[in-house]
Design an enzyme around this catalytic site. Structure first.
Site, short mmCIF file in Angstrom:
data_model
loop_
_atom_site.label_atom_id
_atom_site.label_comp_id
_atom_site.label_asym_id
_atom_site.label_seq_id
_atom_site.Cartn_x
_atom_site.Cartn_y
_atom_site.Cartn_z
N SER A 67 -5.84 2.51 18.41
CA SER A 67 -6.95 2.42 19.36
C SER A 67 -7.11 0.97 19.77
CB SER A 67 -8.24 2.90 18.69
OG SER A 67 -9.38 2.56 19.46
N TYR A 88 -14.01 2.94 11.51
CA TYR A 88 -12.97 3.40 12.45
C TYR A 88 -12.07 2.23 12.83
CZ TYR A 88 -11.02 5.37 16.79
OH TYR A 88 -10.18 5.81 17.78
#
Length: 277
Positions: free
Chosen positions: A142, A155
């Site tokens: 990401s 995350y």
């Protein structure tokens, strides 16, 4: 002719979002796609739709946190198909909020799926690909794996781990003819926008702004596969992700300033939410 034509590709987390879009796009380019997900009914539906279009696909239940199951699954698919050309380790989750509100179970779950799941899939595919002397492992990270991301701390940690792991393994794997890439999407219109939120309102302004600059999973998959075809080490997807990545690389002070403003907004929303309650 697409480089994916007649190739064998496993995609984890393929029942929805980016994984589903990758599976469809790969199949449309002629690949024999193996969809793997814990949401087996949804995965079956996607595979059936692909097959109805005259393409090749099959769906299988797989919990990426079960490393023994992952190893057995990948080994079996490679044996049945005769080889494994692509392994897309795409399954992942997110929890949004300040880290101090996270339970131990929250951040452990993120690490189990986003990190250990990718490690298990990579290890299983890597063993097969070393024996073949060829193959490409593609790990979904990401933009949160490239820049600081307040509100996504656990995350972010998991995705930084995947970027570091993938780029490091890429150097090792080249000696065996195996390629490794990390896909780093920005904001994508996927179920991740429905992720669990802790300590901040569900209708967070930060969440709304992220949605406004997001692209579809199909657009993401198309960009990702172009990067895979070019064997890029890191594949940022969306102009937002590219800008943030470059900003953090060349102007880290500016990136920190942006991050602090995001953190202040999170704290403000947290306070306002508690006042309403």
């Amino acid at each position: 002719m697409s480089i994916f034509k007649n190739k064998i590709a496993i995609v984890t987390g393929a029942a929805s979002g980016i994984g589903q879009a990758l599976a469809r796009d790969l199949a449309n380019q002629g690949a024999d796609v193996v969809l793997a997900d814990v949401q087996i009914d949804a995965a079956n539906n996607v595979a059936a739709e692909i097959c109805r279009s005259g393409r090749k696909a099959s769906a299988h239940y797989l919990d990426v946190t079960d490393s023994d199951a992952v190893e057995g699954f990948v080994t079996r698919i490679a044996a049945e198909k005769g080889r494994l050309d692509y392994m897309f380790n795409n399954a992942g989750i997110a929890i949004i909020g300040e880290f101090r509100d996270f339970s131990t179970a929250d951040w452990k779950r993120i690490l189990d799926i986003n990190v250990c799941g990718v490690l298990a899939g990579t290890a299983a595919a890597y063993a097969v690909m070393i024996r073949q002397g060829a193959g490409h492992i593609v790990n979904t990270a990401s933009v949160a794996g490239l820049v600081p991301s307040p509100g996504f701390t656990a995350y972010c940690a998991s995705k930084h781990a995947i970027v570091g792991f993938s780029t490091s393994l890429r150097a090792e794997a080249a000696e065996y003819g195996v390629k490794v890439s990390a896909v780093c999407p920005g904001f994508i219109k996927t179920p991740i926008f429905d992720s669990k939120m802790v300590g901040i309102p569900k209708e967070s302004k930060i969440k709304a702004r992220a949605f406004n600059v997001s692209i579809t999973p199909e657009e993401c998959a198309a960009h990702a596969l172009k990067g895979v075809a070019k064997n890029k080490a890191i594949i940022p997807v969306t102009s937002h992700a590219k800008v943030m990545w470059l900003l953090n690389r060349y102007f880290p002070g500016a990136m920190q300033s942006i991050s602090r403003r995001m953190a202040k907004q999170l704290h403000k929303e947290r306070v306002e939410e508690r006042r309403r309650v």
